[in-house]
Every structure is written in structure tokens, then in C-alpha cells.
Design a protein around this motif. Structure first.
Motif, PDB file in Angstrom:
ATOM      1  N   TYR A   9       0.839  -1.190   0.000  1.00  0.00           N
ATOM      2  CA  TYR A   9       0.000   0.000   0.000  1.00  0.00           C
ATOM      3  C   TYR A   9       0.876   1.243   0.000  1.00  0.00           C
ATOM      4  N   TRP A  10       0.397   2.282  -0.698  1.00  0.00           N
ATOM      5  CA  TRP A  10       1.108   3.574  -0.652  1.00  0.00           C
ATOM      6  C   TRP A  10       0.178   4.613  -0.072  1.00  0.00           C
ATOM      7  N   SER A  11       0.723   5.429   0.805  1.00  0.00           N
ATOM      8  CA  SER A  11      -0.096   6.515   1.360  1.00  0.00           C
ATOM      9  C   SER A  11       0.532   7.833   0.946  1.00  0.00           C
ATOM     10  N   ALA A  12       0.997   8.665   1.902  1.00  0.00           N
ATOM     11  CA  ALA A  12       1.630   9.926   1.500  1.00  0.00           C
ATOM     12  C   ALA A  12       3.035   9.607   1.006  1.00  0.00           C
ATOM     13  N   SER A  13       3.142   9.344  -0.275  1.00  0.00           N
ATOM     14  CA  SER A  13       4.419   8.896  -0.824  1.00  0.00           C
ATOM     15  C   SER A  13       4.580   9.449  -2.230  1.00  0.00           C
ATOM     16  N   GLY A  66       5.088   5.221   2.538  1.00  0.00           N
ATOM     17  CA  GLY A  66       4.489   6.548   2.670  1.00  0.00           C
ATOM     18  C   GLY A  66       4.106   6.869   4.097  1.00  0.00           C
ATOM     19  N   ALA A  67       4.014   8.161   4.364  1.00  0.00           N
ATOM     20  CA  ALA A  67       3.610   8.652   5.683  1.00  0.00           C
ATOM     21  C   ALA A  67       2.086   8.684   5.756  1.00  0.00           C
ATOM     22  N   VAL A  68       1.576   9.064   6.918  1.00  0.00           N
ATOM     23  CA  VAL A  68       0.123   9.162   7.099  1.00  0.00           C
ATOM     24  C   VAL A  68      -0.234  10.644   7.207  1.00  0.00           C
ATOM     25  N   ARG A  69      -1.052  11.107   6.271  1.00  0.00           N
ATOM     26  CA  ARG A  69      -1.301  12.530   6.106  1.00  0.00           C
ATOM     27  C   ARG A  69      -2.779  12.899   6.203  1.00  0.00           C
ATOM     28  N   ASN A  70      -3.648  11.893   5.994  1.00  0.00           N
ATOM     29  CA  ASN A  70      -5.077  12.229   6.017  1.00  0.00           C
ATOM     30  C   ASN A  70      -5.895  11.069   6.598  1.00  0.00           C
ATOM     31  N   PHE A  90       7.799   0.455   5.063  1.00  0.00           N
ATOM     32  CA  PHE A  90       8.677   0.263   3.906  1.00  0.00           C
ATOM     33  C   PHE A  90       9.090   1.637   3.369  1.00  0.00           C
ATOM     34  N   GLY A  91      10.347   1.991   3.573  1.00  0.00           N
ATOM     35  CA  GLY A  91      10.835   3.284   3.090  1.00  0.00           C
ATOM     36  C   GLY A  91      10.821   4.340   4.189  1.00  0.00           C
ATOM     37  N   SER A  92      11.576   5.381   3.955  1.00  0.00           N
ATOM     38  CA  SER A  92      11.793   6.400   4.993  1.00  0.00           C
ATOM     39  C   SER A  92      10.523   7.145   5.365  1.00  0.00           C
ATOM     40  N   CYS A  93       9.606   7.344   4.416  1.00  0.00           N
ATOM     41  CA  CYS A  93       8.368   8.068   4.755  1.00  0.00           C
ATOM     42  C   CYS A  93       7.552   7.256   5.760  1.00  0.00           C
ATOM     43  N   ALA A  94       7.443   5.959   5.542  1.00  0.00           N
ATOM     44  CA  ALA A  94       6.690   5.115   6.470  1.00  0.00           C
ATOM     45  C   ALA A  94       7.419   4.985   7.802  1.00  0.00           C
ATOM     46  N   ILE A  99      10.227  12.732   3.485  1.00  0.00           N
ATOM     47  CA  ILE A  99      10.107  14.056   2.855  1.00  0.00           C
ATOM     48  C   ILE A  99       8.732  14.692   3.130  1.00  0.00           C
ATOM     49  N   PRO A 100       7.613  13.951   3.071  1.00  0.00           N
ATOM     50  CA  PRO A 100       6.323  14.606   3.336  1.00  0.00           C
ATOM     51  C   PRO A 100       6.272  15.280   4.706  1.00  0.00           C
ATOM     52  N   ALA A 101       7.031  14.743   5.676  1.00  0.00           N
ATOM     53  CA  ALA A 101       6.972  15.293   7.036  1.00  0.00           C
ATOM     54  C   ALA A 101       7.688  16.632   7.158  1.00  0.00           C
ATOM     55  N   LEU A 102       8.401  17.063   6.109  1.00  0.00           N
ATOM     56  CA  LEU A 102       8.929  18.428   6.137  1.00  0.00           C
ATOM     57  C   LEU A 102       7.771  19.421   6.178  1.00  0.00           C
TER      58      LEU A 102
END
Ligand code: SF4
Ligand code: SF4
Length: 321
Positions: A9-13, A66-70, A90-94, A99-102
């Protein structure tokens, strides 16, 4: 033997982590032989209701990037958590917000103002913004709620494994595929990378030299044999977990820190500031002030990938918790 059930799954990515899965090339056939993919929005047409219909624990492993944004991403994270025996950030955002957390240096309203009003391509003088609910003749349209704070996956649901990288390198992905194939997954909580720092793995010559000037990567061509930090480039190696294969270092570029803090370090940015302070030669306050000025975008340099899980977590903005 029954095939494993695998969800991706991809979220904020940015989508790079999904592409990294495809970078394993023909090994993807091993994954197909090993596992039935039950959700992979970028590649296969499964719907959320297919996942909702599964019994809890029906998915063996979920690779979440991906990060969680919404609110939609939070809801799917909770759904996939309930359905999965193991969640892999999986990956730095998760893992850390990435980067989204900037965006945690602003809040949701500021992000909307920039995206829907200030951006030069907009024509939105009436300041129309997306709404979570909009009435139309046919009924009510719904959009996810956009959060003020970007979160790492583990800040929303429990996570078994962490695979850092922006994106994770192919050899680490293959390590997980092999672990799945043999049933030899590491103990829960494991970070699938090195326990050492990148500096511990780096072969460049370190001369214990002090520096008196900081350069940006485009300002010098560094000696490919010598430590980049000792040449005045901010290389995040002292504050970053190893295991990436030194991809940036081998390309004569300083580490940006995408593997996050090494074992035992809570705050990557603070650790790097400490490393930088120990190597920088200054005589007085004036030189300290000059050094600070040389670090363009300090927050984006020291917290480029790890804002969500750092001690800072986000910038304090009046009215935002
Ligand atoms: S970790 Fe890097 S490659 Fe993966 S989604 Fe985030 S920004 Fe993209
Ligand atoms: S600071 Fe960078 S270049 Fe220097 S030893 Fe560490 S990883 Fe290598």
C-alpha cells in the motif's frame, strides 16, 4: 504449501518505493511464486471492500510505504493492521515521516493556502478550498480530512518491521523476500538494515581534521577518497544508520540521512549537530554565527527524512496541537 498473502500500500508517498519493488527485476517472479498479492493500488485493481471482507489476520505481510497525512490513510492503516500478521514500514516516509513530514514546519491551512491560492499557476481569487463534505444535486461528496501533522506509520498502528531508505535498496528488499520464502523473518521490532552508522561502514580516509567552512554540494568537487565531512560537506553519515550500500558516498555525494538514526539514537538531527559541532573549528561568537549562516535550510538538512519521529515532531504553530 499455501501461498502467502501479501499486501502493498502507498499513502503519503512519491511512488518511488513502489517502483523500488519493481527494481528487483526478475525476482518479482519469485515473489509471485511465493505470494498472492491481495492489494497493490499502483498495479492491481483490488478495492478496499475486498480487504474489508477478509477475516482479521488473513494477510501475512503488508508492505506499507508513505507517511500518514489524512483520514483515509489512517483508516486504511488501521484496516490493514487488523488484517495483517506483520506490518512492514517500507521506506523512509513510512519509517520516519520522510520528505512529506517536512510539511510539519507548516500546518494544513498553510499547505492549502500555498497549493490552492499562492502557487503561481492558480486562479482562485475566491479562495475555494477542498472540503471534507460537499453537497451536490446527487447527494454528498466526501474527501478525506487533511491533517495538520504528517505521521510515521508506527504513530498510527503497531509495526513489526522497519525497512528504511528513500527508497529501500534492492538488496534489502530481496533480503525480505528471502526471509518470507524461508519463514525466517527477524524478531518483531527489527530494522532491516545495519546496526552500525554509515561512517562505520564507509571506507573513505578520515584524518580527524577540523573544518572552518561548510560547502554546499554544488560549490566544490570533493576528493573521492577523503571523508566528505572533513572536506566541509554536511555528510549525515555520523548520524545515519548504515546498510544502504553507500550509494550516495560512492557517487561522491554526501549522505542525506535517508536511513534514519542508528540504533540507540533518538534524534538524528541532534546527533548530527553534535557531530558537526565537534569537527568545526571556531574561535569566537562571530565565527559561530558565520557557521550557522553557512548551513542553508538547517531543518531540511538535519531533519530531511525524520521530522515525524524526531524529538521536534513538528513546528509549534499557535492553535495546533
Ligand atoms: S521513502 Fe523516498 S522513495 Fe519512498 S515514498 Fe518516500 S520519498 Fe518516495
Ligand atoms: S561523514 Fe560521510 S564521508 Fe565521512 S566517513 Fe562518514 S559517511 Fe563517510
Amino acid at each position: 504449501m499455501a501461498k502467502l498473502k501479501l499486501a502493498l500500500y502507498w499513502s503519503a508517498s512519491c511512488g518511488g518505493c513502489d517502483v523500488a519493488v519493481l527494481d528487483i527485476n526478475e525476482k518479482i517472479l519469485d515473489v509471485a511464486a511465493l505470494a498472492d498479492i491481495v492489494l497493490w493500488p499502483i498495479a492491481l485493481d483490488f478495492k478496499y471492500h475486498h480487504v474489508e471482507a477478509m477475516p482479521d489476520g488473513a494477510i501475512d505481510v503488508c508492505l506499507w510505504n508513505g507517511a500518514v497525512r489524512n483520514s483515509e490513510q489512517e483508516g486504511i492503516a488501521k484496516l490493514l493492521r487488523a488484517k495483517s500478521n506483520a506490518m512492514v514500514a517500507f521506506g523512509s516516509c513510512a519509517c520516519f515521516g520522510g520528505i512529506p513530514a517536512l510539511a510539519n514546519f507548516n500546518n494544513g491551512a498553510q499547505a492549502f493556502e500555498r497549493a490552492y491560492v499562492e502557487a503561481p499557476t492558480n486562479d482562485n481569487s475566491e479562495k475555494v478550498f477542498p472540503q471534507t463534505k460537499t453537497g451536490v444535486a446527487e447527494g454528498e461528496l466526501e474527501l478525506p480530512e487533511f491533517y495538520d501533522t504528517v505521521l510515521a506509520l508506527e504513530q498510527v498502528v503497531p509495526v513489526e518491521y522497519f525497512m528504511p531508505g528513500c527508497p529501500p535498496p534492492v538488496d534489502l528488499i530481496l533480503k525480505v523476500v528471502d526471509a518470507l520464502a524461508t519463514g525466517q523473518l527477524p524478531p518483531p521490532g527489527a530494522v532491516i538494515a545495519s546496526e552500525k552508522t554509515l561512517c562505520d561502514e564507509c571506507d573513505r580516509v578520515k584524518e580527524e581534521k577540523k573544518i572552518s567552512k561548510i560547502y554546499r554540494p554544488h560549490e566544490i568537487i570533493p576528493d573521492p577518497e577523503r571523508c566528505l565531512l572533513e572536506q566541509g560537506l554536511i555528510c549525515m553519515g555520523p548520524a545515519t544508520r548504515g546498510g544502504c550500500g553507500q550509494r550516495c558516498i560512492l557517487a561522491n555525494m554526501p549522505c542525506r540521512g535517508c536511513f534514519g538514526p542508528p540504533a540507540g539514537v533518538t534524534d538524528q538531527g541532534a546527533k548530527m549537530l553534535s557531530a558537526l559541532a565537534s569537527i568545526y573549528e571556531v574561535k569566537d561568537d562571530k565565527e559561530i554565527a558565520a557557521m550557522v549562516e553557512e548551513v542553508v535550510d538547517p531543518a531540511g538538512t538535519f531533519y530531511r527524512f525524520g521530522m515525524s519521529t524526531s524529538m521536534l515532531r513538528r513546528k509549534r504553530i499557535v492553535g495546533v496541537s
